[in-house]
Design an enzyme around this catalytic site. Structure first.
Site, PDB file in Angstrom:
ATOM      1  N   ASP A 198       0.861  -1.161   0.000  1.00  0.00           N
ATOM      2  CA  ASP A 198       0.000   0.000   0.000  1.00  0.00           C
ATOM      3  C   ASP A 198       0.905   1.221   0.000  1.00  0.00           C
ATOM      4  OD1 ASP A 198      -2.971   0.660   0.170  1.00  0.00           O
ATOM      5  OD2 ASP A 198      -2.098   2.069   1.584  1.00  0.00           O
ATOM      6  N   THR A 199       0.510   2.224  -0.757  1.00  0.00           N
ATOM      7  CA  THR A 199       1.350   3.410  -0.911  1.00  0.00           C
ATOM      8  C   THR A 199       0.536   4.664  -0.643  1.00  0.00           C
ATOM      9  OG1 THR A 199       2.794   2.353  -2.536  1.00  0.00           O
ATOM     10  CG2 THR A 199       2.672   4.746  -2.625  1.00  0.00           C
TER      11      THR A 199
HETATM   12  P1  IMP Z   1      -2.387   2.017  -3.590  1.00  0.00           P
HETATM   13  O1  IMP Z   1      -1.151   1.535  -2.967  1.00  0.00           O
HETATM   14  O2  IMP Z   1      -2.732   1.264  -4.820  1.00  0.00           O
HETATM   15  O3  IMP Z   1      -3.538   2.107  -2.640  1.00  0.00           O
HETATM   16  O4  IMP Z   1      -2.058   3.471  -4.103  1.00  0.00           O
HETATM   17  C1  IMP Z   1      -2.621   4.637  -3.541  1.00  0.00           C
HETATM   18  C2  IMP Z   1      -2.574   5.764  -4.544  1.00  0.00           C
HETATM   19  O5  IMP Z   1      -1.231   6.158  -4.744  1.00  0.00           O
HETATM   20  C3  IMP Z   1      -3.166   5.468  -5.910  1.00  0.00           C
HETATM   21  O6  IMP Z   1      -3.796   6.639  -6.375  1.00  0.00           O
HETATM   22  C4  IMP Z   1      -1.971   5.161  -6.765  1.00  0.00           C
HETATM   23  O7  IMP Z   1      -2.190   5.489  -8.106  1.00  0.00           O
HETATM   24  C5  IMP Z   1      -0.923   6.063  -6.140  1.00  0.00           C
HETATM   25  N1  IMP Z   1       0.401   5.456  -6.266  1.00  0.00           N
HETATM   26  C6  IMP Z   1       0.820   4.287  -5.722  1.00  0.00           C
HETATM   27  N2  IMP Z   1       2.087   4.035  -6.103  1.00  0.00           N
HETATM   28  C7  IMP Z   1       2.447   5.072  -6.903  1.00  0.00           C
HETATM   29  C8  IMP Z   1       3.647   5.356  -7.612  1.00  0.00           C
HETATM   30  O8  IMP Z   1       4.632   4.615  -7.617  1.00  0.00           O
HETATM   31  N3  IMP Z   1       3.641   6.510  -8.308  1.00  0.00           N
HETATM   32  C9  IMP Z   1       2.576   7.357  -8.352  1.00  0.00           C
HETATM   33  N4  IMP Z   1       1.444   7.121  -7.728  1.00  0.00           N
HETATM   34  C10 IMP Z   1       1.379   5.977  -6.996  1.00  0.00           C
END
Ligand code: IMP
Length: 192
Positions: free
Chosen positions: A68-69
């Site tokens: 998760d990011t």
């Molecule tokens: P999740 O980890 O898929 O929940 O990501 C959360 C949000 O951060 C989403 O809008 C993703 O598109 C964005 N995101 C996650 N990783 C990256 C990255 O490496 N670059 C840019 N946006 C990211």
């Protein structure tokens, strides 16, 4: 060894696949024909990674990891943070999210930000967490058309390109996800 990467995001899958050593065979949710939405409602980045792994380990009997990011902007007290995916609404649209962020930072020259990735691993029914951080800043306008999410408006420290102007290899050398993933790979090397 075989390991499931719990994501429906094909861009993430491509990034992670490019960094995995050949002796680790990545199984995607697509490979497993698994199409259900995975919940991410815990309220923290690491909590969401754990929640994703917990959700899938009940269904598959293989090692699993999930990431998760969040993008944390200092001038906005850490927004969008855990709400990065749905910052501009439930449609989870990256263009809308970037536009909202740029609008909130209009006329603000304090643009320090960082990406934080948590990876949760479930191996032999025990869990381990790995974290990766990439420091940078939010650009005043979008640049580049590679990558995904907030890549066009994020410039990592020490570079004059946005993530969206970098190749997979260039982003993979410095990104939050790559840093967390390298810790996961080192750990897997030790336990196998
Ligand atoms: P999740 O980890 O898929 O929940 O990501 C959360 C949000 O951060 C989403 O809008 C993703 O598109 C964005 N995101 C996650 N990783 C990256 C990255 O490496 N670059 C840019 N946006 C990211």
């Amino acid at each position: 060894m075989e390991i499931i990467f719990a994501t429906h995001n094909q861009n993430k899958l491509i990034e992670v696949q490019a960094l995995m050593p050949s002796y680790i065979k990545l199984i995607s949710l697509q490979d497993l024909g698994f199409e259900e939405d995975i919940p991410e409602t815990s309220g923290t980045i690491s909590g969401n990674a754990i929640q994703k792994v917990e959700f899938l380990k009940a269904r598959f009997d293989l090692p699993i990891f999930a990431d998760d990011t969040g993008l944390l902007v200092d001038a906005l007290d850490g927004e969008p943070g855990v709400y990065s995916a749905r910052y501009a609404g439930e449609q989870k649209n990256s263009e809308d999210n970037m536009n909202l962020l740029l609008e909130k930072l209009t006329d603000n020259n304090h643009r320090v930000a960082r990406f934080v990735t948590a990876i949760a691993l479930d191996l032999n029914h025990s869990q381990t967490l790995f974290e990766g951080i990439c420091e940078g800043s939010i650009l005043k306008e979008k640049k580049g058309d590679k990558g995904f999410g907030y890549d066009p408006i994020f410039q990592p420290d020490g570079f004059d390109q946005s993530f969206a102007e970098m190749s997979l290899t260039e982003k993979g050398a410095i990104s939050h996800r790559a840093k967390a993933l390298r810790k996961l790979i080192d750990y897997l090397k030790e336990v196998n």
